[in-house]
Design a protein around this motif. Structure first.
Motif, short mmCIF file in Angstrom:
data_model
loop_
_atom_site.label_atom_id
_atom_site.label_comp_id
_atom_site.label_asym_id
_atom_site.label_seq_id
_atom_site.Cartn_x
_atom_site.Cartn_y
_atom_site.Cartn_z
N PRO A 35 0.67 -1.07 -0.38
CA PRO A 35 0.30 0.03 0.33
C PRO A 35 0.71 1.57 0.14
CG PRO A 35 -0.54 -1.30 1.41
CD PRO A 35 0.65 -1.98 1.47
N ILE A 36 2.05 1.52 1.06
CA ILE A 36 2.74 2.34 0.81
C ILE A 36 3.74 2.92 -0.38
CG2 ILE A 36 4.94 3.12 1.59
CD1 ILE A 36 4.06 2.01 3.85
N VAL A 41 3.61 5.85 -5.54
CA VAL A 41 3.84 6.32 -7.04
C VAL A 41 2.55 6.36 -8.06
CG1 VAL A 41 3.17 4.30 -9.24
CG2 VAL A 41 4.45 4.07 -7.43
N VAL A 42 1.51 6.71 -6.73
CA VAL A 42 0.61 7.01 -7.44
C VAL A 42 0.35 8.81 -6.97
CG1 VAL A 42 -2.24 7.36 -7.14
CG2 VAL A 42 -1.17 5.03 -7.42
N LEU A 48 5.57 12.81 -10.80
CA LEU A 48 6.60 14.04 -10.47
C LEU A 48 7.02 13.77 -12.60
CD1 LEU A 48 9.14 15.80 -9.81
CD2 LEU A 48 9.88 13.04 -8.79
N MET A 49 6.47 12.06 -12.78
CA MET A 49 7.07 12.49 -14.35
C MET A 49 5.99 12.90 -15.19
SD MET A 49 9.75 9.93 -14.58
CE MET A 49 10.19 10.79 -12.94
#
Length: 312
Positions: A35-36, A41-42, A48-49
């Motif tokens: 979950p972390i 990522v989300v 950031l990308m």
């Protein structure tokens, strides 16, 4: 021979079971961390990308017709005087608030650690200064530092026959006011942090130093400060990182003015991106700011580790 072969097989079985157990523990840890990792990522990696991609485009936040512009947005960032002025004030704000809060909070914590009448009330009073949000403090101090005669300080000055002072309408005075309020608001919290570290110092060290004839200043330099190194590392890291990304206090107190005197990098990113629909320039500034934050963070951690080793 049969006994020896059975022993070898048993050792192999134990090794396999050990590897299997380690694999299952790693797998369990992975499921706990999943979950972390998903949130990272989300909420961080994907934005950031996207920011990195938009920094090379002319995206305005409205049109889907996006064109690649290369490094033009980065060139505009380094050629825009308002952004550079905001960068300069942000660095000055972060450095000065870190130094001033540290220099004031440590002696304050030492005094609050002593026995005196009303000690608990004094501790609560100083800690209360950091309870209100920075935005609320900015609005309160905006009235106090108002350059008009109706401002609290100027009304007092007028009552004693002095001319009003243009606190928030003068560039240097406005910068002073923002830094002053930031230091005033953060001293109590960081003094409480240092107070927690002071209470963990064994009293035997001070008693032995008194027997050896050490003065209070010598005890502070040779006992208190070395024991406070972990607290100093934590406090300065929080102050520096928070100072570099500050937005709410300067915005509510001065709106970034007069001119761009108290403009910050965070405010410039929001103004360019949301206020002016220049998402490309705002994204380029965000990427550069993220890189600068990483450099400052790693440099500060390196310096902190060197200081910690020095006092070991």
């Amino acid at each position: 021979m049969s006994n020896q072969s059975s022993v070898i097989l048993t050792d192999k079985d134990l090794a396999k079971r050990r590897r299997h157990r380690n694999f299952m523990e790693d797998l369990s840890a992975f499921w706990f961390l999943l979950p972390i990792i998903a949130c990272f990522v989300v909420l961080l990696f994907v934005p950031l990308m996207q920011t990195l991609y938009f920094s090379f485009t002319d995206f305005d936040g409205l049109s889907f017709d996006v064109n690649m512009v290369g490094f033009k947005n980065y060139q505009k960032v380094f050629s825009d005087s308002s952004i550079l002025q905001g960068l300069g004030f942000t660095l000055a704000y972060a450095v000065l608030t870190t130094l001033l809060v540290t220099v004031i909070a440590i002696p304050l914590a030492v005094q609050l650690n002593k026995r005196f009448l009303g000690r608990n009330f004094a501790r609560s009073l100083f800690f209360f200064l950091s309870v209100p949000s920075a935005a609320v403090l900015g609005m309160i101090w905006k009235f106090i530092f108002s350059p008009l005669k109706s401002g609290l300080i100027n009304s007092i000055l007028s009552a004693v026959g002095l001319d009003p002072i243009p606190w928030l309408s003068n560039s240097r005075l406005a910068q002073f006011c923002v830094i002053f309020v930031a230091v005033w608001a953060q001293i109590g919290w960081h003094a409480t942090l240092y107070l927690a570290f002071l209470q963990s110092i064994p009293s035997d060290l001070y008693e032995q130093a008194q027997v050896d004839g050490a003065s209070p200043m010598q005890q502070f330099v040779h006992i208190t400060l070395p024991q406070l190194v972990p607290g100093i590392v934590t406090s300065t890291f929080l102050l520096m990182s928070g100072g570099l990304k500050v937005y709410d206090l300067p915005f509510t107190l001065t709106k970034g003015g007069p001119g761009y005197a108290t403009n910050t990098v965070s405010q410039a990113i929001i103004t360019r991106g949301i206020g002016m629909n220049e998402y490309g320039i705002a994204s380029a500034l965000s990427v550069l700011f993220a890189i600068a934050m990483l450099i400052v963070t790693f440099a500060q951690l390196g310096i902190s580790q060197a200081i910690a080793k020095r006092f070991e």
